[in-house]
Design a protein around this motif. Structure first.
Motif, PDB file in Angstrom:
ATOM      1  N   THR A  29       0.832  -1.205   0.000  1.00 17.14           N
ATOM      2  CA  THR A  29       0.000   0.000   0.000  1.00 17.14           C
ATOM      3  C   THR A  29       0.865   1.253   0.000  1.00 17.14           C
ATOM      4  OG1 THR A  29      -1.688  -1.193   1.246  1.00 17.14           O
ATOM      5  CG2 THR A  29      -1.849   1.198   1.236  1.00 17.14           C
ATOM      6  N   SER A  30       1.941   1.193   0.760  1.00 16.98           N
ATOM      7  CA  SER A  30       2.932   2.269   0.778  1.00 16.98           C
ATOM      8  C   SER A  30       4.311   1.633   0.887  1.00 16.98           C
ATOM      9  CB  SER A  30       2.682   3.230   1.946  1.00 16.98           C
ATOM     10  OG  SER A  30       2.695   2.523   3.175  1.00 16.98           O
ATOM     11  N   GLY A  36       7.881  -2.131   2.772  1.00 16.08           N
ATOM     12  CA  GLY A  36       6.504  -1.778   2.464  1.00 16.08           C
ATOM     13  C   GLY A  36       5.545  -1.977   3.617  1.00 16.08           C
ATOM     14  N   SER A  37       4.320  -1.611   3.355  1.00 19.45           N
ATOM     15  CA  SER A  37       3.243  -1.811   4.325  1.00 19.45           C
ATOM     16  C   SER A  37       1.969  -2.114   3.552  1.00 19.45           C
ATOM     17  CB  SER A  37       3.053  -0.561   5.188  1.00 19.45           C
ATOM     18  OG  SER A  37       1.881  -0.687   5.968  1.00 19.45           O
ATOM     19  N   ASN A  38       1.201  -3.041   4.065  1.00 23.46           N
ATOM     20  CA  ASN A  38      -0.083  -3.369   3.451  1.00 23.46           C
ATOM     21  C   ASN A  38      -1.247  -2.840   4.268  1.00 23.46           C
ATOM     22  OD1 ASN A  38       1.049  -4.767   1.246  1.00 23.46           O
ATOM     23  ND2 ASN A  38       1.369  -6.563   2.533  1.00 23.46           N
ATOM     24  N   PRO A  42      -2.860   0.853   5.695  1.00 31.28           N
ATOM     25  CA  PRO A  42      -2.788   2.320   5.647  1.00 31.28           C
ATOM     26  C   PRO A  42      -2.489   2.945   7.007  1.00 31.28           C
ATOM     27  CG  PRO A  42      -4.758   1.499   4.520  1.00 31.28           C
ATOM     28  CD  PRO A  42      -4.167   0.336   5.253  1.00 31.28           C
ATOM     29  N   GLU A  49       8.876   8.077   1.039  1.00 30.83           N
ATOM     30  CA  GLU A  49       7.764   7.125   1.100  1.00 30.83           C
ATOM     31  C   GLU A  49       6.703   7.505   0.071  1.00 30.83           C
ATOM     32  OE1 GLU A  49       4.369   5.843   4.372  1.00 30.83           O
ATOM     33  OE2 GLU A  49       6.341   6.515   5.077  1.00 30.83           O
ATOM     34  N   TYR A  50       6.196   6.504  -0.665  1.00 31.27           N
ATOM     35  CA  TYR A  50       5.186   6.730  -1.693  1.00 31.27           C
ATOM     36  C   TYR A  50       4.062   5.691  -1.567  1.00 31.27           C
ATOM     37  CZ  TYR A  50       8.533   9.864  -3.972  1.00 31.27           C
ATOM     38  OH  TYR A  50       9.407  10.892  -4.247  1.00 31.27           O
ATOM     39  N   THR A  51       2.937   5.989  -2.221  1.00 23.84           N
ATOM     40  CA  THR A  51       1.803   5.053  -2.205  1.00 23.84           C
ATOM     41  C   THR A  51       1.505   4.483  -3.591  1.00 23.84           C
ATOM     42  OG1 THR A  51       0.271   6.915  -2.449  1.00 23.84           O
ATOM     43  CG2 THR A  51       0.711   6.140  -0.202  1.00 23.84           C
ATOM     44  N   SER A  52       1.956   5.144  -4.646  1.00 25.46           N
ATOM     45  CA  SER A  52       1.756   4.635  -6.003  1.00 25.46           C
ATOM     46  C   SER A  52       2.982   3.854  -6.446  1.00 25.46           C
ATOM     47  CB  SER A  52       1.495   5.779  -6.982  1.00 25.46           C
ATOM     48  OG  SER A  52       1.473   5.286  -8.315  1.00 25.46           O
TER      49      SER A  52
END
Length: 414
Positions: free
Chosen positions: A187-188, A236-238, A240, A272-275
C-alpha cells in the motif's frame, strides 16, 4: 538404525518431523530456515519455551535484538562453521535458556537450523548423534523447498527491476504484471539502497547476507534484491494505518552500520510513496544520497533520508559553480591558516557553532569545552574575519563553504 530415526527419515513434512524429534528428545524444538524465519515448532512442550522462543514464535522470525545479540556472541558465525550439533549457553539479556543447535545442510550449503531447548536432563551423545542425522534429512527437504522459492524470488526480483528501469509505462501495466508473477503490491513503500565504499565482491556478498538477515527480522513486508553492486531493499506496508516506514528504514540502517567499520558502507533512503509507479523515484532518491556521500568522500552524512539532506544535495552543483568562477571564501582561508600556525580549532568551532544555530551552550557541549572557551574562540574568529553571525545568509554560505573545504581536504585530487 534406531526406530525413532527410521520414523523421522520416512517423513517429508517439517511440522511432523519437528513433533517427532521433540517427542523423542522430550524437549521443545524449533526449526527455522537459513534466514531464521520460523518453519515449525513442537506444540507438545510449548509451555516450556523460554522468552526468546516465545518472541520467535510470536513474530515468526528472530526479532532484531535477538539477531544482534546472537551476532555479538558469535552464535551466527558458529552456525556457519560448526558441522555438527553444539551447545549455546544461556543469554539472559534476551531470555535465552541453554540450547543445542545444528545446521541443516545439503551439498555443503545451509538451508535451516534445528534448535533444541536443553531442559533437564541434558542431551546424551546418542541423542546428539540422532539430531545430526535428522539435520541431514531436514537439509535435503529444505533444499527442495528452497529451489522452488528461489525461482519465485527471481521472478519477483525481475519484476521490481523492470519498474526501476521504467520498462512498464503505466500503473495498470505494473498491476497486471504483479498479478502474473503473484506479487502483492504494498500500500505504501520506500526504497533503501546499500553500497560498499570499495569495490570488493567478498565484502559485497557478506554485506548482502547480513542485510538479508536483518531485513527478514523487520516487523513488516520487505524485499531485497541486488543490481550490479547495489543492494536494494523495498520496505513496504499493506496497512494504511501502519507505523512509519522511515522508522523501519532507520532501524535497518543503524543496525547494519553498527556491524561494519566507518566509511565501509554507503546508505541512502528514498521518500515514502503510495503509487507503485513512484518506486523508481524513491530508488533514485536513495541513489542521490549515496552519490552525495561519494562526492564528499564520507559515508557519515547528517542524514540518510533524501528529504532530510537539505543543502547537501546541492553541494556538487555549488562546487562546480565555485570552480568555474574561481570562488574561494577568504574568511575560511584565514581561519585555516590560523589553525595550521597555532594548532587551534577555529574551523571546527565555527562549524559546531553554525550547526547549533549560533547557540553558545549546545555548541560548547558538542565541542566538550567550557562556554567561556567557546566565547574566546568566537572572538578570535571575529577579530580575524569579516564574519557576522547575525547575518543568516552569511551563515548559510559559511556552512556550505565549510563542507566543500572539508571535502577538498579529504579528496584533494577531486
Amino acid at each position: 538404525m534406531s526406530q525413532p530415526l527410521e520414523k523421522v527419515l520416512a517423513l517429508t513434512n517439517i511440522n511432523d518431523i519437528t513433533e517427532m524429534v521433540s517427542t523423542y528428545l522430550k524437549k521443545p524444538v524449533v526449526v527455522e530456515n537459513d534466514q531464521f524465519s520460523l518453519l515449525a515448532y513442537s506444540s507438545y512442550y510449548i509451555e516450556q519455551f523460554d522468552e526468546a522462543n516465545q518472541q520467535t514464535i510470536f513474530t515468526k522470525r528472530w526479532p532484531i535484538p535477538i539477531l544482534e545479540k546472537f551476532m555479538e556472541e558469535g552464535v551466527v558465525e558458529q552456525l556457519k562453521t560448526i558441522p555438527g550439533p553444539f551447545h549455546v549457553p544461556p543469554i539472559k539479556d534476551i531470555g535465552l535458556n541453554p540450547r543445542v543447535v545444528v545446521s541443516a545442510k545439503y551439498k555443503e550449503q545451509i538451508f535451516g537450523y534445528i534448535w533444541v531447548q536443553e531442559t533437564t536432563p541434558p542431551l546424551t551423545d546418542t541423542q546428539m548423534d540422532f539430531l545430526q542425522k535428522v539435520s541431514v534429512h531436514v537439509g535435503r527437504l529444505l533444499y527442495k523447498e528452497n529451489q522452488v522459492k528461489a525461482r519465485k524470488d527471481e521472478k519477483k526480483n525481475q519484476f521490481y527491476k523492470k519498474i526501476i528501469d521504467e520498462t512498464y509505462r503505466t500503473e495498470n501495466q505494473i498491476k497486471w504484471e504483479a498479478a502474473n508473477v503473484n506479487v502483492v503490491l504494498p500500500t505504501s513503500f520506500l526504497v533503501t539502497v546499500f553500497m560498499v565504499a570499495q569495490i570488493d565482491e567478498d565484502i559485497f556478498e557478506e554485506l548482502t547476507e547480513t542485510i538479508r538477515l536483518f531485513v527478514n527480522a523487520l516487523n513488516r513486508p520487505a524485499h531485497l534484491f541486488t543490481d550490479e553492486l547495489k543492494i536494494i531493499v523495498i520496505i513496504g506496508s499493506n496497512s494504511p494505518a501502519s507505523s512509519s516506514l522511515t522508522e523501519s528504514a532507520d532501524q535497518l540502517t543503524n543496525t547494519i552500520l553498527s556491524q561494519y567499520k566507518p566509511q565501509t558502507v554507503y546508505v541512502g533512503i528514498g521518500s515514502e510513496y503510495t503509487s507503485i509507479v513512484d518506486l523508481r523515484q524513491s530508488y533514485l532518491e536513495a541513489l542521490r544520497v549515496i552519490h552525495t556521500a561519494e562526492f564528499l568522500g564520507t559515508s557519515s552524512l547528517p542524514a540518510f533520508h533524501y528529504k532530510k539532506m537539505g543543502v547537501f544535495l546541492y553541494l556538487e552543483a555549488i562546487a562546480r559553480f565555485n570552480s568555474e568562477t574561481d570562488y574561494v571564501n577568504e574568511d575560511l582561508l584565514k581561519l585555516e591558516r590560523k589553525d595550521q600556525e597555532s594548532q587551534s580549532n577555529l574551523l571546527e568551532t565555527l562549524e559546531a557553532y553554525l550547526l547549533n544555530h549560533c547557540r553558545i551552550k549546545p555548541a560548547a557541549e558538542q565541542l566538550f569545552i567550557h562556554t567561556n572557551t567557546l566565547k574566546y574562540r568566537l572572538k578570535q574568529i571575529a577579530d580575524l574575519t569579516t564574519i557576522d553571525f547575525n547575518d543568516f545568509n552569511m551563515n548559510a554560505q559559511l556552512f556550505i563553504d565549510l563542507q566543500l573545504m572539508k571535502r577538498k581536504k579529504q579528496a584533494p585530487d577531486r
